[in-house]
Design a protein around this motif. Structure first.
Motif, short mmCIF file in Angstrom:
data_model
loop_
_atom_site.label_atom_id
_atom_site.label_comp_id
_atom_site.label_asym_id
_atom_site.label_seq_id
_atom_site.Cartn_x
_atom_site.Cartn_y
_atom_site.Cartn_z
N PRO A 170 -32.60 -10.38 -24.81
CA PRO A 170 -31.68 -9.33 -25.29
C PRO A 170 -30.32 -9.90 -25.72
O PRO A 170 -29.74 -9.45 -26.70
CB PRO A 170 -31.52 -8.41 -24.06
CG PRO A 170 -32.74 -8.66 -23.24
CD PRO A 170 -33.05 -10.11 -23.42
N MET A 171 -29.84 -10.91 -24.97
CA MET A 171 -28.55 -11.52 -25.29
C MET A 171 -28.61 -12.21 -26.65
O MET A 171 -27.69 -12.08 -27.48
CB MET A 171 -28.18 -12.53 -24.21
CG MET A 171 -26.90 -13.30 -24.49
SD MET A 171 -26.63 -14.62 -23.30
CE MET A 171 -27.99 -15.73 -23.72
N ILE A 172 -29.68 -12.93 -26.92
CA ILE A 172 -29.83 -13.63 -28.18
C ILE A 172 -29.93 -12.64 -29.33
O ILE A 172 -29.31 -12.81 -30.39
CB ILE A 172 -31.07 -14.55 -28.16
CG1 ILE A 172 -30.87 -15.69 -27.16
CG2 ILE A 172 -31.34 -15.12 -29.55
CD1 ILE A 172 -32.09 -16.57 -26.97
N GLU A 173 -30.69 -11.58 -29.15
CA GLU A 173 -30.86 -10.58 -30.21
C GLU A 173 -29.54 -9.89 -30.52
O GLU A 173 -29.22 -9.62 -31.69
CB GLU A 173 -31.91 -9.55 -29.79
CG GLU A 173 -33.33 -10.14 -29.78
CD GLU A 173 -34.36 -9.16 -29.25
OE1 GLU A 173 -33.95 -8.06 -28.78
OE2 GLU A 173 -35.57 -9.48 -29.29
N GLU A 174 -28.75 -9.61 -29.48
CA GLU A 174 -27.45 -8.98 -29.70
C GLU A 174 -26.52 -9.92 -30.47
O GLU A 174 -25.81 -9.51 -31.38
CB GLU A 174 -26.82 -8.60 -28.35
CG GLU A 174 -25.52 -7.83 -28.50
CD GLU A 174 -25.00 -7.30 -27.18
OE1 GLU A 174 -23.84 -6.87 -27.14
OE2 GLU A 174 -25.75 -7.35 -26.17
N PHE A 175 -26.54 -11.19 -30.10
CA PHE A 175 -25.72 -12.18 -30.79
C PHE A 175 -26.12 -12.28 -32.26
O PHE A 175 -25.27 -12.33 -33.15
CB PHE A 175 -25.87 -13.54 -30.12
CG PHE A 175 -25.08 -14.64 -30.79
CD1 PHE A 175 -23.75 -14.87 -30.44
CD2 PHE A 175 -25.65 -15.44 -31.76
CE1 PHE A 175 -23.02 -15.87 -31.06
CE2 PHE A 175 -24.93 -16.43 -32.39
CZ PHE A 175 -23.61 -16.66 -32.03
#
Length: 292
Positions: free
Chosen positions: A75-80
């Motif tokens: 989720p963190m990578i996708e948000e970034f």
């Protein structure tokens, strides 16, 4: 020497290896050497104090700890990546903050913003109406990007551009008997005026001072429309920008009274803080003002 803290690049490398199940393919896709990819995963596993990939003969697969780690970072990578994709458009997504005098806001500003939006469809605006002094203060404090005021200003910290001018006129109810007055006779009428500090009021009072007269209104308002309503009700005479009462004059709902040997105009001035960073959007808007 201590273990290096996990960083975002390691997470991207980890995800790519998990996707391709191969260190060599992941390195190729990320434009990295296989050695650099291997070192990044080794550091990550040292920090996790566990193995994240099970090394097979021609591929790798996630260990249970690796599967849990992937679930945490995805989720963190996708948000970034979402933010990264929007990055080139952030300037256009930031609203242009404008402070405006009442006269310009009620007349030309809506058409100006509509025209600019045609040129810049993604542009957005935040418009607030203030007296000139407050508009200038907000501009200097960086709370607005530019301001439109009535009158002129000489101030080192701002760049000023005259973009329009309009005549002031004296208006009364339609049934008022007088068609023409002297300036002295005008001052003897019940006056309904804008508030002290407004450009219209200052221009009118300066004219009175130059003729040795003083102004004593019975009604003061920050709202020109309230003054127009009061004039229509027969409560007195007002001095207003002609552009604001043009429709009422044409329709006969108000009457213009001519003042002998008296004529006043006010300027509309656009202001920009010299020291402020100018976005491409603001620079384009400022340039558009030359075409008004």
């Amino acid at each position: 020497m201590g273990v290096k803290a996990m960083n975002f690049k390691q997470c991207l490398i980890f995800r790519e290896i998990a996707r391709t199940k191969n260190f060599t393919k992941a390195a190729h896709n990320l434009y990295m050497t296989q050695s650099a990819v291997s070192h990044a995963i080794k550091d990550l596993e040292n920090e996790a104090e566990t193995q994240l990939f099970e090394r097979l003969h021609r591929s790798v697969k996630l260990t249970p700890a690796g599967e849990l780690f992937l679930k945490e970072i995805q989720p963190m990578i996708e948000e970034f990546e979402t933010v990264e994709a929007r990055l080139p458009h952030l300037e256009k997504q930031s609203p242009l903050k404008i402070a405006s005098c009442i006269t310009f806001a009620q007349t030309q500003l809506p058409q100006l913003l509509q025209r600019f939006r045609t040129l810049q469809p993604a542009a957005s605006f935040e418009v607030q109406v203030f007296p000139a002094a407050e508009s200038i203060a907000r501009l200097e404090e960086g709370k607005v990007d530019l301001a439109f005021i009535e009158g002129q200003i000489v101030q080192q910290s701002v760049e000023a551009k005259k973009i329009a001018e309009y005549p002031l006129c004296v208006v009364a109810e339609a049934a008022h008997l007088a068609a023409e007055l002297s300036f002295h006779e005008l001052l003897e009428q019940p006056l309904l005026l804008r508030e002290r500090g407004s450009a219209v009021r200052e221009t009118f009072e300066s004219s009175a001072v130059l003729q040795g007269e003083k102004v004593f209104p019975i009604w003061e308002s920050v709202d020109s429309q309230a003054l127009i309503a009061a004039v229509k009700s027969g409560l007195g005479i007002s001095v207003l920008p002609k552009i604001l009462v043009e429709e009422e004059l044409v329709s006969g709902r108000l009457k213009e009274i001519k003042i002998k040997e008296w004529s006043l105009t006010n300027d509309i001035t656009a202001l920009l803080r010299k020291s402020r960073y100018q976005s491409n959007l603001l620079a384009t808007f400022w340039q558009l003002l030359d075409e008004i």
